[in-house]
Design a protein around this motif. Structure first.
Motif, PDB file in Angstrom:
ATOM      1  N   GLU A  18     -22.033 -50.451 -13.942  1.00 17.61           N
ATOM      2  CA  GLU A  18     -22.231 -50.445 -12.485  1.00 17.61           C
ATOM      3  C   GLU A  18     -23.088 -51.625 -12.043  1.00 17.61           C
ATOM      4  OE1 GLU A  18     -20.883 -48.611  -9.974  1.00 17.61           O
ATOM      5  OE2 GLU A  18     -19.587 -47.838 -11.547  1.00 17.61           O
ATOM      6  N   ARG A  19     -24.138 -51.917 -12.787  1.00 17.36           N
ATOM      7  CA  ARG A  19     -25.034 -53.017 -12.424  1.00 17.36           C
ATOM      8  C   ARG A  19     -24.311 -54.353 -12.565  1.00 17.36           C
ATOM      9  NH1 ARG A  19     -28.749 -52.974  -8.775  1.00 17.36           N
ATOM     10  NH2 ARG A  19     -30.729 -53.794  -9.394  1.00 17.36           N
ATOM     11  N   GLU A  20     -23.515 -54.497 -13.621  1.00 17.01           N
ATOM     12  CA  GLU A  20     -22.736 -55.725 -13.792  1.00 17.01           C
ATOM     13  C   GLU A  20     -21.730 -55.883 -12.662  1.00 17.01           C
ATOM     14  OE1 GLU A  20     -22.946 -55.911 -18.679  1.00 17.01           O
ATOM     15  OE2 GLU A  20     -21.299 -54.855 -17.697  1.00 17.01           O
ATOM     16  N   ARG A  21     -21.151 -54.781 -12.232  1.00 15.73           N
ATOM     17  CA  ARG A  21     -20.206 -54.833 -11.107  1.00 15.73           C
ATOM     18  C   ARG A  21     -20.904 -55.320  -9.842  1.00 15.73           C
ATOM     19  NH1 ARG A  21     -16.020 -49.824 -11.715  1.00 15.73           N
ATOM     20  NH2 ARG A  21     -15.871 -49.933 -13.960  1.00 15.73           N
ATOM     21  N   ALA A  22     -22.103 -54.814  -9.584  1.00 13.89           N
ATOM     22  CA  ALA A  22     -22.863 -55.227  -8.404  1.00 13.89           C
ATOM     23  C   ALA A  22     -23.171 -56.719  -8.461  1.00 13.89           C
ATOM     24  CB  ALA A  22     -24.145 -54.414  -8.282  1.00 13.89           C
ATOM     25  N   VAL A  23     -23.565 -57.203  -9.637  1.00 21.16           N
ATOM     26  CA  VAL A  23     -23.847 -58.631  -9.805  1.00 21.16           C
ATOM     27  C   VAL A  23     -22.575 -59.442  -9.589  1.00 21.16           C
ATOM     28  CG1 VAL A  23     -24.501 -60.414 -11.495  1.00 21.16           C
ATOM     29  CG2 VAL A  23     -25.864 -58.311 -11.286  1.00 21.16           C
ATOM     30  N   LEU A  24     -21.473 -59.018 -10.169  1.00 22.33           N
ATOM     31  CA  LEU A  24     -20.215 -59.749 -10.026  1.00 22.33           C
ATOM     32  C   LEU A  24     -19.767 -59.801  -8.568  1.00 22.33           C
ATOM     33  CD1 LEU A  24     -17.852 -61.325 -11.106  1.00 22.33           C
ATOM     34  CD2 LEU A  24     -16.757 -59.155 -11.742  1.00 22.33           C
ATOM     35  N   SER A  30     -25.863 -67.325  -5.157  1.00 24.02           N
ATOM     36  CA  SER A  30     -26.458 -67.927  -6.351  1.00 24.02           C
ATOM     37  C   SER A  30     -27.150 -66.813  -7.130  1.00 24.02           C
ATOM     38  CB  SER A  30     -27.491 -68.986  -5.949  1.00 24.02           C
ATOM     39  OG  SER A  30     -28.594 -68.358  -5.311  1.00 24.02           O
ATOM     40  N   ASN A  31     -27.619 -67.121  -8.324  1.00 25.05           N
ATOM     41  CA  ASN A  31     -28.357 -66.119  -9.098  1.00 25.05           C
ATOM     42  C   ASN A  31     -29.595 -65.651  -8.338  1.00 25.05           C
ATOM     43  OD1 ASN A  31     -26.507 -66.291 -11.169  1.00 25.05           O
ATOM     44  ND2 ASN A  31     -27.762 -67.593 -12.452  1.00 25.05           N
ATOM     45  N   GLY A  42     -30.219 -61.913  -6.971  1.00 28.51           N
ATOM     46  CA  GLY A  42     -31.427 -61.207  -7.377  1.00 28.51           C
ATOM     47  C   GLY A  42     -32.174 -60.620  -6.196  1.00 28.51           C
ATOM     48  N   ARG A  43     -32.332 -61.415  -5.151  1.00 25.01           N
ATOM     49  CA  ARG A  43     -33.018 -60.921  -3.948  1.00 25.01           C
ATOM     50  C   ARG A  43     -32.273 -59.748  -3.330  1.00 25.01           C
ATOM     51  NH1 ARG A  43     -34.124 -66.352  -3.285  1.00 25.01           N
ATOM     52  NH2 ARG A  43     -32.354 -66.703  -1.907  1.00 25.01           N
ATOM     53  N   SER A  44     -30.959 -59.860  -3.209  1.00 22.29           N
ATOM     54  CA  SER A  44     -30.197 -58.794  -2.544  1.00 22.29           C
ATOM     55  C   SER A  44     -30.093 -57.528  -3.395  1.00 22.29           C
ATOM     56  CB  SER A  44     -28.802 -59.283  -2.145  1.00 22.29           C
ATOM     57  OG  SER A  44     -28.000 -59.504  -3.280  1.00 22.29           O
ATOM     58  N   LEU A  45     -30.167 -57.674  -4.726  1.00 20.06           N
ATOM     59  CA  LEU A  45     -30.022 -56.524  -5.619  1.00 20.06           C
ATOM     60  C   LEU A  45     -31.362 -56.012  -6.150  1.00 20.06           C
ATOM     61  CD1 LEU A  45     -26.929 -57.802  -7.625  1.00 20.06           C
ATOM     62  CD2 LEU A  45     -26.945 -56.046  -5.839  1.00 20.06           C
ATOM     63  N   GLY A  46     -32.434 -56.676  -5.776  1.00 24.52           N
ATOM     64  CA  GLY A  46     -33.754 -56.236  -6.205  1.00 24.52           C
ATOM     65  C   GLY A  46     -34.039 -56.462  -7.679  1.00 24.52           C
ATOM     66  N   MET A  47     -33.602 -57.606  -8.197  1.00 22.70           N
ATOM     67  CA  MET A  47     -33.876 -57.930  -9.595  1.00 22.70           C
ATOM     68  C   MET A  47     -34.270 -59.394  -9.711  1.00 22.70           C
ATOM     69  SD  MET A  47     -30.031 -57.936 -11.310  1.00 22.70           S
ATOM     70  CE  MET A  47     -29.496 -56.354 -10.766  1.00 22.70           C
ATOM     71  N   ARG A  48     -34.873 -59.730 -10.825  1.00 27.22           N
ATOM     72  CA  ARG A  48     -35.283 -61.115 -11.054  1.00 27.22           C
ATOM     73  C   ARG A  48     -34.064 -61.999 -11.307  1.00 27.22           C
ATOM     74  NH1 ARG A  48     -38.518 -60.314 -15.934  1.00 27.22           N
ATOM     75  NH2 ARG A  48     -38.003 -62.490 -16.196  1.00 27.22           N
ATOM     76  N   GLU A  49     -34.221 -63.264 -10.972  1.00 26.35           N
ATOM     77  CA  GLU A  49     -33.140 -64.227 -11.190  1.00 26.35           C
ATOM     78  C   GLU A  49     -32.730 -64.264 -12.661  1.00 26.35           C
ATOM     79  OE1 GLU A  49     -32.107 -68.962 -10.482  1.00 26.35           O
ATOM     80  OE2 GLU A  49     -34.023 -68.160  -9.789  1.00 26.35           O
ATOM     81  N   ALA A  50     -33.703 -64.182 -13.563  1.00 25.20           N
ATOM     82  CA  ALA A  50     -33.399 -64.204 -15.001  1.00 25.20           C
ATOM     83  C   ALA A  50     -32.549 -62.999 -15.398  1.00 25.20           C
ATOM     84  CB  ALA A  50     -34.684 -64.231 -15.810  1.00 25.20           C
ATOM     85  N   THR A  51     -32.785 -61.863 -14.751  1.00 24.98           N
ATOM     86  CA  THR A  51     -31.998 -60.659 -15.039  1.00 24.98           C
ATOM     87  C   THR A  51     -30.560 -60.849 -14.568  1.00 24.98           C
ATOM     88  OG1 THR A  51     -33.995 -59.335 -14.810  1.00 24.98           O
ATOM     89  CG2 THR A  51     -31.892 -58.157 -14.722  1.00 24.98           C
ATOM     90  N   VAL A  52     -30.404 -61.436 -13.388  1.00 23.97           N
ATOM     91  CA  VAL A  52     -29.059 -61.721 -12.874  1.00 23.97           C
ATOM     92  C   VAL A  52     -28.337 -62.658 -13.831  1.00 23.97           C
ATOM     93  CG1 VAL A  52     -27.736 -62.788 -11.006  1.00 23.97           C
ATOM     94  CG2 VAL A  52     -29.709 -61.356 -10.467  1.00 23.97           C
ATOM     95  N   ALA A 108     -28.785 -63.025 -16.996  1.00 19.53           N
ATOM     96  CA  ALA A 108     -28.396 -62.265 -18.192  1.00 19.53           C
ATOM     97  C   ALA A 108     -27.159 -61.421 -17.920  1.00 19.53           C
ATOM     98  CB  ALA A 108     -29.555 -61.389 -18.651  1.00 19.53           C
ATOM     99  N   HIS A 109     -27.124 -60.790 -16.744  1.00 20.50           N
ATOM    100  CA  HIS A 109     -25.941 -59.989 -16.385  1.00 20.50           C
ATOM    101  C   HIS A 109     -24.700 -60.871 -16.294  1.00 20.50           C
ATOM    102  CE1 HIS A 109     -27.518 -56.001 -15.827  1.00 20.50           C
ATOM    103  NE2 HIS A 109     -28.433 -56.394 -14.972  1.00 20.50           N
ATOM    104  N   VAL A 110     -24.829 -62.034 -15.677  1.00 20.66           N
ATOM    105  CA  VAL A 110     -23.686 -62.946 -15.550  1.00 20.66           C
ATOM    106  C   VAL A 110     -23.193 -63.353 -16.937  1.00 20.66           C
ATOM    107  CG1 VAL A 110     -22.930 -65.233 -14.765  1.00 20.66           C
ATOM    108  CG2 VAL A 110     -24.278 -63.785 -13.238  1.00 20.66           C
ATOM    109  N   SER A 111     -24.099 -63.646 -17.844  1.00 20.93           N
ATOM    110  CA  SER A 111     -23.698 -64.007 -19.206  1.00 20.93           C
ATOM    111  C   SER A 111     -22.948 -62.871 -19.884  1.00 20.93           C
ATOM    112  CB  SER A 111     -24.928 -64.375 -20.046  1.00 20.93           C
ATOM    113  OG  SER A 111     -25.502 -65.557 -19.572  1.00 20.93           O
TER     114      SER A 111
END
Length: 70
Positions: free
Chosen positions: A12-18, A26-27, A31-41, A43-46
């Protein structure tokens, strides 16, 4: 349907990022819109690219569009 089948491997989280990426974020923006750090985004993209067997975020975004996600 084929695009949706390919995307079914994502969490679900990967879907939200995608979806955010497919909408042109951008990452940092995702991150801002999903409430997570850019580095976390990042990692999800990878992980998304790995799970889908793709080499870049544009390919993943196109697949998301084909599935009607964005």
């Amino acid at each position: 349907v084929e695009a949706q089948d390919r995307l079914s491997v994502l969490s679900e989280r990967e879907r939200a990022v995608l979806i955010s990426v497919a909408e042109g974020s951008s990452n940092a923006e995702a991150g801002r819109s999903l409430g997570m750090r850019e580095a976390t985004v990042k990692a999800h993209v990878s992980r998304i690219l790995s799970k889908l067997g793709m080499s870049n975020r544009v390919q993943a975004a196109i697949l998301a569009h084909d599935a009607g996600w964005a």
